[in-house]
Write a protein that holds these residues in place. Structure first.
Motif: not given
Length: 130
Positions: A23-30, A50-51, A64-68
Motif C-alpha cells: 500500500p502507498d500509506m497506512v492509516f492507523v486509528v490507535d 494516525a490520530p 499525526p492528526i491531533p485528536g482523540n
C-alpha cells in the motif's frame, strides 16, 4: 491443532496474502494498540497517518492528526474523512487518466497533417539557409 493455527493465520493475514504490491500509506486509528502495525509500516518505509492524543508517541507517525483516538464518534469522523479523501483522490486520478487518454488518441489524418506541416517548415528553413 495445526489446522486451527493455519485457520487463525489465514483469518488474520489472509488479506495481505494476495496483494500484488505494498500500500502507498497506512492509516492507523490507535497507535498504542496497533504498535506492531506501525512498526511494520515504518520498517517498510510506508507513511503512517494516525490520530494522536496524549498517550501516543508522535515520533513513530509520519502524519499525526491531533485528536482523540479513544472516542467512537471521533474515530468515526476520522474514518469518514479518510474514506472521502481516498474516494476524491481516486476520482481525480480517473479524471486525469481520462484527459490523458483523450490527448493520446490521435487519428492517422492528424498525424499525417502534423508530419506534412513539419516537412514544409523544414523546406522553408532549408531555403532560408541557402
Amino acid at each position: 491443532m495445526l489446522r486451527c493455527k493455519k485457520e487463525n493465520l489465514i483469518a488474520s493475514l489472509g488479506g495481505i496474502r494476495n496483494m500484488k504490491n505494498l500500500p502507498d500509506m497506512v492509516f492507523v486509528v490507535d497507535t498504542v494498540k496497533e504498535k506492531i502495525a506501525v512498526q511494520e509500516a515504518n520498517r517498510l518505509k510506508m507513511p503512517v497517518i494516525a490520530p494522536i492524543d496524549t498517550n501516543c508517541d508522535p515520533d513513530v507517525v509520519d502524519f499525526p492528526i491531533p485528536g482523540n483516538d479513544d472516542a467512537i464518534r471521533s474515530v468515526q469522523l476520522f474514518c469518514q474523512e479518510m474514506a472521502e479523501a481516498i474516494n476524491e483522490g481516486k476520482s481525480l486520478l480517473e479524471q486525469d487518466s481520462d484527459v490523458n487518454l483523450e490527448n493520446q488518441e490521435v487519428s492517422q489524418d492528424e498525424k499525417d497533417a502534423v508530419v506534412a506541416e513539419a516537412m514544409s517548415e523544414e523546406d522553408f528553413a532549408d531555403e532560408d539557409n541557402e
